[in-house]
Design a protein around this motif. Structure first.
Motif, short mmCIF file in Angstrom:
data_model
loop_
_atom_site.label_atom_id
_atom_site.label_comp_id
_atom_site.label_asym_id
_atom_site.label_seq_id
_atom_site.Cartn_x
_atom_site.Cartn_y
_atom_site.Cartn_z
N ILE A 141 -3.70 10.98 9.79
CA ILE A 141 -2.37 11.28 10.35
C ILE A 141 -1.72 10.00 10.88
O ILE A 141 -0.55 9.71 10.61
CB ILE A 141 -2.50 12.34 11.48
CG1 ILE A 141 -2.90 13.69 10.86
CG2 ILE A 141 -1.19 12.46 12.26
CD1 ILE A 141 -3.30 14.74 11.87
N ILE A 142 -2.52 9.20 11.60
CA ILE A 142 -1.97 7.95 12.16
C ILE A 142 -1.52 7.03 11.02
O ILE A 142 -0.41 6.49 11.03
CB ILE A 142 -3.01 7.24 13.05
CG1 ILE A 142 -3.31 8.10 14.29
CG2 ILE A 142 -2.52 5.86 13.47
CD1 ILE A 142 -4.43 7.58 15.15
N ALA A 143 -2.40 6.89 10.02
CA ALA A 143 -2.09 5.97 8.91
C ALA A 143 -0.84 6.43 8.17
O ALA A 143 0.03 5.62 7.83
CB ALA A 143 -3.28 5.89 7.97
N ASN A 144 -0.70 7.73 7.96
CA ASN A 144 0.47 8.23 7.24
C ASN A 144 1.75 8.05 8.06
O ASN A 144 2.82 7.78 7.50
CB ASN A 144 0.28 9.70 6.87
CG ASN A 144 -0.58 9.83 5.62
OD1 ASN A 144 -0.71 8.88 4.85
ND2 ASN A 144 -1.21 10.97 5.45
N THR A 145 1.62 8.17 9.38
CA THR A 145 2.79 7.92 10.24
C THR A 145 3.22 6.46 10.12
O THR A 145 4.40 6.14 10.02
CB THR A 145 2.44 8.27 11.71
OG1 THR A 145 1.89 9.57 11.73
CG2 THR A 145 3.66 8.20 12.61
N MET A 146 2.22 5.57 10.11
CA MET A 146 2.52 4.14 9.97
C MET A 146 3.22 3.89 8.63
O MET A 146 4.13 3.06 8.54
CB MET A 146 1.24 3.30 10.02
CG MET A 146 0.39 3.53 11.24
SD MET A 146 1.00 2.68 12.68
CE MET A 146 0.33 1.09 12.42
N VAL A 147 2.76 4.59 7.60
CA VAL A 147 3.37 4.43 6.27
C VAL A 147 4.84 4.83 6.33
O VAL A 147 5.72 4.11 5.84
CB VAL A 147 2.61 5.28 5.23
CG1 VAL A 147 3.39 5.38 3.93
CG2 VAL A 147 1.25 4.67 4.96
N ASP A 148 5.11 5.96 6.98
CA ASP A 148 6.50 6.43 7.09
C ASP A 148 7.37 5.41 7.82
O ASP A 148 8.53 5.19 7.48
CB ASP A 148 6.54 7.78 7.80
CG ASP A 148 6.05 8.89 6.87
OD1 ASP A 148 5.90 8.61 5.67
OD2 ASP A 148 5.80 10.02 7.35
N ILE A 149 6.76 4.81 8.84
CA ILE A 149 7.52 3.80 9.60
C ILE A 149 7.80 2.59 8.71
O ILE A 149 8.91 2.05 8.68
CB ILE A 149 6.75 3.40 10.88
CG1 ILE A 149 6.69 4.60 11.83
CG2 ILE A 149 7.40 2.20 11.57
CD1 ILE A 149 5.74 4.44 12.99
#
Lengths: 306, 552
Positions: free
Chosen positions: A285-293
């Protein structure tokens, strides 16, 4: 961007609850229990063990107890490693996997992306052939073959690097290379495909026609626009790499958490299975949020309006 | 990045590798340091809850019990300098040495045994081995009582009525420990050398709770003490200067946890491990290394067998079971498994009392076919489907495939093989043992009782469902017999019943331990119980040493 992060945090709660619930159910459906062993224990001893770990209670009650513990941040106890909590085990093992995974990730990006870019730009040329040979090799050869070959060449024949163990920075070299091999190859293929799509676009032609150097064209116009699909896969890839790899940790005797994804299931170590799964889910979840950012940084069209 | 800078960096990296990795200049060993491979993380060092050999390998080096196993399978004085066997074998009085200190300097007393045994029998400890003490007066009842206490605690409102049963062991004074048994049990003395019966410090356990086995908290009384434990990676033991018999020669033992056999062997080859065993040797390596002077092999007290479900046809008929036993050429097992296994004839291993070569079923295919025909299955005709369930492990697969082949060839008996994951296999065998299965049994202590009790009708591990009152009676008589010669005869009679007359099992082979020892390591013992005692080991200059044993 702040609202995006807040939304993701709020969404993470039900996602984690669903992951925990499904895993909880699955591990109890699988035949065999944590105390089944070669030598059967007398029934009264099994009853004692089940009582200690609340396994004598109905599954619904066990579930409620588990979720209540989880809400307090307590991932439970290991049935295999007596006297150790899952929190203890992951606290010891995760930093090792994080360290190794981060080095491998950097290595994979530093090798894979330029390799793919070179291949894409020199399509059909010698550079492309060589880069694609390397990436096909990296994807097709399994980690344990690469690991064993590297140990043999650098550890046993040349004796320039340690065979295994986790004692000094030099001990990280072979495992990091082994772990980075496949993701680097994958990133190279992905970057190449993405570059091929971009390289004939109008704006690239415009950039070239207005006299921009090849270096500037590639970096500012081709590579930047090619990176969106690469960044997309970097999310799950980061979560996979920093939670460790069973094969690499097993071959090089590294005390990371990758091995628990397999051994916890084999041992029916219920809480440890749940713990590793949840840690993986959180990191994903954290990594995917970073990707979105990072999408928003790379491509202004993707910026979400607050 | 300029081309020049790139070349410089690559050159610097390669040079650094070469300089750092100058292993040829590295000493081959560290004097006084022994480096071994445990294979995996010990699941726990609390000797009341530990059940596996990895944990016992560590505990055996940091703790001593009332008695100790010797490498020739005897029981020698340890914490107890002597003991009396009284009341026809129903009462033991142990006289404890007065010069034994715990690693924190406090003296060991009989009360440390009393606390430890009571804790082992307390249900809340959740140990797996309290039943080893069930021969003691009140032990089983006490265990059940404490289990009820646990249940009462978890159900609000319920009250446990009645006092705890009195236990048949006590510290008579600081240096005398008395144990009363329900019935004479000649094997009992061996249990006092088994890790779960070792003494324990009440103050330490109560002070640190679940964390009492961590290096900074644990207090032990053996030749070594635990100084460092990096979970899943390495343990370090240091010589215990306070050990009653004097500190051992090795000052530090580094126990690595390298799970992959080929990696562990590569570490041994690179002089990063001094001693390795089965955990570090893959089968193809053994074939290659067996002529090395550093290699040796010895049988363990661990038997593999084929079991019949005697409640399922066709194995309800003893003639069919005997026919199968006669139709398998056991010499095949070492050939296919490649670890120098020893084909097994009788169920009692060769080194234990009661062993007799006469209890070996001969390999006789014509005789087997005759027996099968007598049972109503001439040339295998009319046999019901026979299913073999086995766990998906390479060695087991090879074993059952060999059995399948032997039975097809010699008896025309078709066997259907079904493999499954380990825990699924265990659950299925426990619930409904298949018609034919492969299993193994490792000795808990060096006495025939540990093997023979397994096939009594009341043993929870008897998956054959075979029960014979005559067999049970012989075992009960042997357990109480104090005369070693008469006892051996009784076990031999039972073995005959088991392997020749009734054949609910077919002993297949004895597992072996394969070891490699560097020339600079002396004193590595070959213990058939598969316990490693490093007390008498030394690491120094190699001089006339082969396999860790002085050749002169």
């Amino acid at each position: 961007m702040l609202s995006l992060i807040c939304k993701r945090i709020l969404m993470a709660i039900p996602v984690l609850l669903i992951v925990a619930s499904i895993t909880f159910l699955l591990v109890r459906v699988v035949p065999g229990g944590p105390f089944d062993a070669d030598k059967n224990l007398p029934p009264e001893i099994v009853a004692n063990l089940n009582a200690k770990y609340h396994l004598d209670k109905p599954v619904a009650e066990q579930y409620v107890l588990y979720i209540a513990r989880l809400a307090r941040g307590d991932l439970g106890v290991s049935y295999k490693y007596v006297n150790r909590t899952v929190n203890d085990i992951l606290r010891d093992a995760f930093p090792v996997s994080l360290q190794l995974g981060s080095i491998s990730l950097i290595l994979a990006v530093l090798v894979g992306v330029p390799l793919g870019a070179v291949a894409g730009i020199s399509r059909g040329g010698k550079g492309d052939t060589l880069a694609m040979f390397l990436s096909t090799f990296g994807i097709s050869v399994p980690g344990f073959v690469i690991g064993a070959s590297l140990i043999f060449i650098f550890g046993i024949v040349l004796k320039v690097l340690p065979v295994a163990l986790w004692e000094s920075p030099w001990h990280m070299v072979l495992p990091a290379v082994t772990l980075a091999f496949s993701p680097a190859a994958y990133l190279a293929r992905l970057t190449r495909a993405s570059v091929l799509e971009i390289v004939d676009k109008d704006w690239v032609r415009t950039a070239r026609s207005k006299g921009l150097s090849q270096q500037n064209t590639v970096i500012k116009h081709i590579l930047r626009n090619s990176l969106v699909p690469v960044v997309t896969v970097l999310g799950p890839l980061t979560a996979i790499l920093i939670t460790g790899s069973f094969v690499v940790e097993y071959i090089y005797a590294i005390p990371g958490m990758g091995r628990f994804f397999i051994t916890a299931v084999n041992n029916r170590d219920y809480d440890l299975i749940l713990g590793t799964t949840l840690v993986f889910a959180v990191l994903l979840i954290i990594a995917n949020t970073m990707v979105d950012i990072s999408y928003q940084i790379l491509d202004p069209r993707m910026r979400v309006e607050d | 990045m300029s081309r020049h800078l790139f070349v410089t960096l690559v050159t610097a990296f390669m040079s650094a590798l070469l300089v750092s990795g100058c292993s040829s200049g590295k000493p081959k060993f560290e004097p006084g340091v022994l480096r071994v491979n445990l294979g995996t993380e010990p699941p726990g060092l609390d000797w009341h809850t530990a059940t596996d050999f990895t944990s016992f390998d560590v505990v055996s080096n940091v703790m001593i019990g009332l008695t100790a196993y010797t490498n020739d399978l005897k029981c020698a004085p340890s914490c107890a300098e002597s003991w009396d066997v009284l009341d026809g074998g129903k009462r033991y009085v142990f006289h404890i040495r007065k010069n034994i200190l715990w690693s924190d300097g406090k003296p060991l007393t009989a009360r440390d045994f009393e606390f430890a045994w009571r804790r082992l029998l307390t249900a809340a400890t959740a140990g797996q081995y309290p039943f080893f003490l069930y021969d003691i007066v009140g032990a089983k009842e006490f265990n059940a009582y404490t289990a009820d206490q646990v249940k009462a605690k978890s159900k609000p409102g319920s009250v446990l009525i009645g006092a705890a049963p009195e236990l048949g062991f006590k510290a008579v004074d600081d240096y005398t420990f008395e144990v009363k048994l329900n019935k004479p049990a000649a094997y009992f003395i061996y249990l006092t050398a088994f890790c779960p019966t070792f003494p324990m410090r009440q103050d330490v356990v109560e002070k640190w709770g679940d964390r009492w086995t961590e290096p900074e908290n644990i207090v032990t009384n053996g030749p070594y003490k635990l100084t460092h434990w990096q979970h899943e990676y390495k343990m370090e033991l240091a010589a215990n200067e306070k050990f009653y018999a004097g500190p051992p020669k090795v000052k530090t033992i580094k126990m690595f946890m390298v799970p992959e056999q080929s990696t562990a062997y590569a570490l041994y080859e690179n002089n990063e491990l001094d001693y390795i065993d089965n955990r570090s040797l893959a089968t193809p390596d053994i074939e290659r290394l067996k002529h090395s002077p550093e290699y040796s092999n010895f049988p363990l007290l661990r038997s593999n067998y084929l079991g019949f479900n005697c409640k399922k046809p066709p194995f309800t008929d003893a003639r069919v079971r005997r026919a199968v036993a006669m139709a398998i050429d056991k010499r095949i097992f070492p050939k296919i498994l490649g670890r120098n296994e020893r084909p097994a004839g009788s169920w009692i291993p060769e080194k234990l009392a009661g062993y007799s070569p006469a209890n070996t079923m001969p390999f006789d295919p014509p005789g087997a076919r005759k027996l099968l025909a007598e049972a109503g299955y001439p040339d295998g005709k009319g046999l019901p489907p026979i299913e073999v369930l086995y766990p998906n492990r390479d060695d087991v697969t090879l074993t059952v495939e060999a059995v399948q082949d032997e039975l097809k060839r010699n008896l025309n008996m078709p066997i259907h093989l079904e493999n499954t994951e380990w825990k699924v296999y265990l659950a299925r065998v426990k619930k409904d043992p298949p018609t034919l299965f492969r299993s193994n049994w490792g000795a808990d202590y060096p006495d025939p009782e540990t093997f023979m009790n397994l096939f009594t009708s009341y043993n929870g591990n008897n998956n054959t469902k075979w029960s014979d009152p005559k067999y049970d009676a012989i075992i009960a008589a042997a357990e109480g017999e104090q005369d070693p010669t008469k006892r051996a005869v009784l076990y031999s009679q039972a073995d005959h019943l088991l392997c020749i007359e009734q054949a609910p099992i077919v002993p297949a082979f004895m597992a072996t331990q394969n070891i490699m020892v560097k020339p600079w390591v002396k004193g590595i013992a070959k213990n058939p119980l598969d316990l490693q005692f490093f007390r008498d080991v030394s690491v120094g200059e190699p001089s006339n040493v082969i396999n860790g044993e002085d050749v002169h």
